[in-house]
Design an enzyme around this catalytic site. Structure first.
Site: not given
Ligand code: GAR
Length: 206
Positions: A79, A123, A155
């Site tokens: 990642r 979202h 965040t």
């Protein structure tokens, strides 16, 4: 007070990250064109980047005359390695704003810190309810009477961060996940465009 850009000033680039159909991306690109965000806010959509080569949003972006790039996350061992490469791609455009628009990746804390204050996400739930995946299924199963979407600052904590805009729709008897998702999506296009417009206006030069 005028919010129009003085001629000759350079434009503030917006980079949009997608993984799928890109309808939120398209809503923002279309609003930027129709409302002349270049002149009003000194902003332009500089690039659309997908982590999936097969994302249909890429052809949609091309049809809207926005340059596209692909950075396939499967080519990276970790990642961290993918996010580092993605940051290089994004930073080549010197973005004022980075928009996650159906970008289905969990981001490293280094990535989030690098774009702090200029990284927004949409979202598909009324946060703080239902962070994570399968939001519509979970809202129906919980017996909620309303559902919706949230635009928020990104965040380090997944689907947290300051809420900038929300859109609400009813959950109707007999709703399937797909029916609810489609109803929420129409609100997403509206609230994401609104939130970006406000973000740009608040940061326009006097
Ligand atoms: C949208 O519903 C968006 O809210 C969701 O993916 C969809 C992308 O649609 N994002 C997430 O679930 C992020 N966790 P689009 O590609 O047509 O904009």
């Amino acid at each position: 007070m005028s919010d129009l850009l003085n001629p000759g000033e350079s434009l503030r680039p917006i980079v949009i990250l997608i993984s799928g159909t890109g309808s939120n991306m398209a809503a923002i690109v279309e609003a930027a064109g129709k409302e002349d965000w270049a002149r009003r806010y000194g902003a332009r959509v500089a690039a659309v980047i997908s982590n999936r080569p097969e994302a249909s949003g890429l052809t949609l972006a091309q049809s809207l005359k926005v340059p596209t790039e692909v950075l396939d996350h499967r080519a990276f061992e970790s990642r961290e390695a993918f996010d580092a490469a993605l940051m290089l791609r994004i930073d080549a455009h010197a973005p004022a704003l980075v928009l996650l628009a159906g970008f289905m990746r969990i981001l490293t804390s280094g990535f989030v810190a690098h774009y702090a204050g200029r990284l927004l996400n949409i979202h598909p739930s009324l946060l703080p309810a239902f962070p994570g995946l399968n939001t519509h299924r979970r809202a129906i199963d919980a017996g909620c009477r309303v559902a919706g979407a949230t635009v928020h600052q990104v965040t380090a904590e997944l689907d947290h961060g300051e809420i900038l805009a929300q859109g609400v729709v009813p959950i109707l008897p007999g709703d399937t996940e797909a029916m609810l998702a489609a109803r929420v999506l129409t609100q997403e296009h509206r609230i994401y465009t609104d939130a970006v417009r406000v973000w740009l206006r608040q940061r326009s030069r006097p």
